[in-house]
Design a protein around this motif. Structure first.
Motif, PDB file in Angstrom:
ATOM      1  N   GLY A 116      60.832 -18.255 -26.016  1.00  0.00           N
ATOM      2  CA  GLY A 116      59.749 -18.753 -25.157  1.00  0.00           C
ATOM      3  C   GLY A 116      58.491 -19.067 -25.945  1.00  0.00           C
ATOM      4  N   THR A 117      58.200 -18.265 -26.962  1.00  0.00           N
ATOM      5  CA  THR A 117      57.036 -18.520 -27.804  1.00  0.00           C
ATOM      6  C   THR A 117      57.173 -19.849 -28.530  1.00  0.00           C
ATOM      7  OG1 THR A 117      56.666 -16.153 -28.115  1.00  0.00           O
ATOM      8  CG2 THR A 117      55.689 -17.626 -29.741  1.00  0.00           C
ATOM      9  N   ALA A 118      58.347 -20.103 -29.084  1.00  0.00           N
ATOM     10  CA  ALA A 118      58.565 -21.357 -29.809  1.00  0.00           C
ATOM     11  C   ALA A 118      58.411 -22.558 -28.879  1.00  0.00           C
ATOM     12  CB  ALA A 118      59.954 -21.348 -30.451  1.00  0.00           C
ATOM     13  N   VAL A 119      58.991 -22.487 -27.687  1.00  0.00           N
ATOM     14  CA  VAL A 119      58.871 -23.597 -26.730  1.00  0.00           C
ATOM     15  C   VAL A 119      57.416 -23.744 -26.286  1.00  0.00           C
ATOM     16  CG1 VAL A 119      59.573 -24.445 -24.457  1.00  0.00           C
ATOM     17  CG2 VAL A 119      61.255 -23.399 -25.964  1.00  0.00           C
ATOM     18  N   GLY A 120      56.718 -22.633 -26.125  1.00  0.00           N
ATOM     19  CA  GLY A 120      55.302 -22.693 -25.760  1.00  0.00           C
ATOM     20  C   GLY A 120      54.457 -23.383 -26.813  1.00  0.00           C
ATOM     21  N   VAL A 121      54.802 -23.201 -28.083  1.00  0.00           N
ATOM     22  CA  VAL A 121      54.085 -23.897 -29.161  1.00  0.00           C
ATOM     23  C   VAL A 121      54.322 -25.398 -29.045  1.00  0.00           C
ATOM     24  CG1 VAL A 121      54.067 -24.298 -31.656  1.00  0.00           C
ATOM     25  CG2 VAL A 121      53.984 -21.975 -30.773  1.00  0.00           C
ATOM     26  N   ARG A 122      55.546 -25.805 -28.790  1.00  0.00           N
ATOM     27  CA  ARG A 122      55.847 -27.240 -28.690  1.00  0.00           C
ATOM     28  C   ARG A 122      55.176 -27.871 -27.479  1.00  0.00           C
ATOM     29  NH1 ARG A 122      58.710 -31.097 -26.171  1.00  0.00           N
ATOM     30  NH2 ARG A 122      59.321 -32.840 -27.507  1.00  0.00           N
ATOM     31  N   ASP A 123      55.247 -27.187 -26.341  1.00  0.00           N
ATOM     32  CA  ASP A 123      54.747 -27.766 -25.103  1.00  0.00           C
ATOM     33  C   ASP A 123      53.279 -27.437 -24.846  1.00  0.00           C
ATOM     34  OD1 ASP A 123      57.277 -28.721 -24.800  1.00  0.00           O
ATOM     35  OD2 ASP A 123      57.871 -27.330 -23.228  1.00  0.00           O
ATOM     36  N   ALA A 124      52.613 -26.810 -25.819  1.00  0.00           N
ATOM     37  CA  ALA A 124      51.204 -26.428 -25.696  1.00  0.00           C
ATOM     38  C   ALA A 124      50.988 -25.606 -24.433  1.00  0.00           C
ATOM     39  CB  ALA A 124      50.301 -27.658 -25.709  1.00  0.00           C
ATOM     40  N   GLY A 125      51.880 -24.640 -24.219  1.00  0.00           N
ATOM     41  CA  GLY A 125      51.832 -23.834 -23.010  1.00  0.00           C
ATOM     42  C   GLY A 125      51.107 -22.516 -23.174  1.00  0.00           C
ATOM     43  N   HIS A 126      50.498 -22.272 -24.327  1.00  0.00           N
ATOM     44  CA  HIS A 126      49.818 -21.010 -24.549  1.00  0.00           C
ATOM     45  C   HIS A 126      48.354 -21.109 -24.135  1.00  0.00           C
ATOM     46  CE1 HIS A 126      53.194 -19.154 -26.468  1.00  0.00           C
ATOM     47  NE2 HIS A 126      53.318 -20.187 -27.281  1.00  0.00           N
ATOM     48  N   ILE A 127      47.785 -19.960 -23.876  1.00  0.00           N
ATOM     49  CA  ILE A 127      46.375 -19.906 -23.496  1.00  0.00           C
ATOM     50  C   ILE A 127      45.546 -20.351 -24.696  1.00  0.00           C
ATOM     51  CG2 ILE A 127      44.489 -18.364 -22.863  1.00  0.00           C
ATOM     52  CD1 ILE A 127      46.592 -16.623 -21.463  1.00  0.00           C
ATOM     53  N   GLY A 128      44.588 -21.217 -24.437  1.00  0.00           N
ATOM     54  CA  GLY A 128      43.719 -21.688 -25.513  1.00  0.00           C
ATOM     55  C   GLY A 128      42.322 -21.943 -24.993  1.00  0.00           C
ATOM     56  N   LEU A 129      41.335 -21.810 -25.866  1.00  0.00           N
ATOM     57  CA  LEU A 129      39.948 -22.082 -25.521  1.00  0.00           C
ATOM     58  C   LEU A 129      39.656 -23.518 -25.951  1.00  0.00           C
ATOM     59  CD1 LEU A 129      37.284 -21.014 -24.434  1.00  0.00           C
ATOM     60  CD2 LEU A 129      36.730 -20.266 -26.745  1.00  0.00           C
ATOM     61  N   GLU A 130      39.645 -24.428 -24.979  1.00  0.00           N
ATOM     62  CA  GLU A 130      39.509 -25.843 -25.298  1.00  0.00           C
ATOM     63  C   GLU A 130      38.171 -26.427 -24.875  1.00  0.00           C
ATOM     64  OE1 GLU A 130      42.753 -27.891 -23.538  1.00  0.00           O
ATOM     65  OE2 GLU A 130      44.241 -26.999 -24.873  1.00  0.00           O
ATOM     66  N   SER A 131      37.300 -25.630 -24.300  1.00  0.00           N
ATOM     67  CA  SER A 131      36.071 -26.193 -23.754  1.00  0.00           C
ATOM     68  C   SER A 131      35.234 -26.869 -24.828  1.00  0.00           C
ATOM     69  CB  SER A 131      35.260 -25.109 -23.050  1.00  0.00           C
ATOM     70  OG  SER A 131      35.017 -24.046 -23.936  1.00  0.00           O
ATOM     71  N   PHE A 132      35.099 -26.262 -26.006  1.00  0.00           N
ATOM     72  CA  PHE A 132      34.302 -26.858 -27.072  1.00  0.00           C
ATOM     73  C   PHE A 132      35.017 -28.063 -27.674  1.00  0.00           C
ATOM     74  CE2 PHE A 132      32.780 -22.378 -27.216  1.00  0.00           C
ATOM     75  CZ  PHE A 132      31.502 -22.645 -26.765  1.00  0.00           C
ATOM     76  N   LEU A 133      36.345 -27.975 -27.766  1.00  0.00           N
ATOM     77  CA  LEU A 133      37.121 -29.070 -28.345  1.00  0.00           C
ATOM     78  C   LEU A 133      37.071 -30.311 -27.461  1.00  0.00           C
ATOM     79  CD1 LEU A 133      38.809 -29.548 -30.861  1.00  0.00           C
ATOM     80  CD2 LEU A 133      40.822 -28.875 -29.577  1.00  0.00           C
ATOM     81  N   VAL A 134      37.069 -30.132 -26.147  1.00  0.00           N
ATOM     82  CA  VAL A 134      37.004 -31.264 -25.224  1.00  0.00           C
ATOM     83  C   VAL A 134      35.644 -31.947 -25.305  1.00  0.00           C
ATOM     84  CG1 VAL A 134      37.028 -31.881 -22.778  1.00  0.00           C
ATOM     85  CG2 VAL A 134      38.743 -30.333 -23.668  1.00  0.00           C
TER      86      VAL A 134
END
Length: 196
Positions: free
Chosen positions: A94-112
């Protein structure tokens, strides 16, 4: 669609006229998925199906353990060890698939909010760091597999190395999927999730 002179049924449009009418003239069509993307998607889907099978087997093992303990009054010792081993496999796949599908929790507010050029550089950096982490994980866990392969799990009778195999496989898959993301960034597209 243009109408004929008599005002009856509309005439069919050719591809150029249809693109002009839709306002998509000059916009390049989406490139077909490369063989590498198709390979990564197939691997990710395979991991998801293996994860589902692992969860079903995990439920069966725990159910049998509970049934043995409370109904048969004879706890099967292998069921708990098998359940713990299955948790490792399901989690790592599941971790590997989450890396591919960008399914993990991430802090994207600054990046956006960042400018496009900075955002692209940061996405390259993130994928490169994931690739390095995956490679280190695969290498070190493969070393662990090799170092403990001669030891046995007493309740299952298999090598203790099987506990570290899923993490080594997960690391290798993270490398493959990070390369796919780097290629997609270079081509200006996004990686489609495996379930689509």
């Amino acid at each position: 669609m243009p109408l004929p002179a008599d005002g009856k049924a509309p005439l069919p449009l050719d591809a150029a006229q249809a693109a002009q009418a839709a306002g998509t003239e000059g916009v390049p069509a989406a490139a077909p998925a490369s063989w590498y993307t198709r390979l990564c998607r197939a691997i990710a889907r395979g991991c998801m199906w293996l994860g589902i099978a692992g969860i079903v087997a995990l439920i069966c093992a725990v159910t049998w353990q509970v049934f043995g303990r409370y109904v048969l009054n004879s706890t099967p010792t292998w069921a708990e060890s098998l359940a713990l081993l299955l948790v490792l496999y399901v989690t790592m796949l599941g971790t590997a698939v989450g890396v591919r599908d960008a399914g993990h929790i991430g802090l994207e507010s600054f990046l956006v909010l960042a400018p496009e050029a900075l955002r692209l550089k940061m996405e390259y950096l993130i994928q490169a760091l994931i690739l390095i982490f995956g490679a280190a994980m695969a290498w070190n866990c493969a070393y662990l597999v090799h170092s403990v392969w001669t030891y046995r799990l007493p309740t299952l009778g298999i090598s203790e190395g099987w506990k570290y195999v899923p993490a080594a496989v997960c690391g290798a898959l993270m490398v493959l999927f990070s390369i796919e993301h780097l290629i997609a960034l270079a081509q200006g597209r996004e990686v489609e999730p495996a379930w689509q």
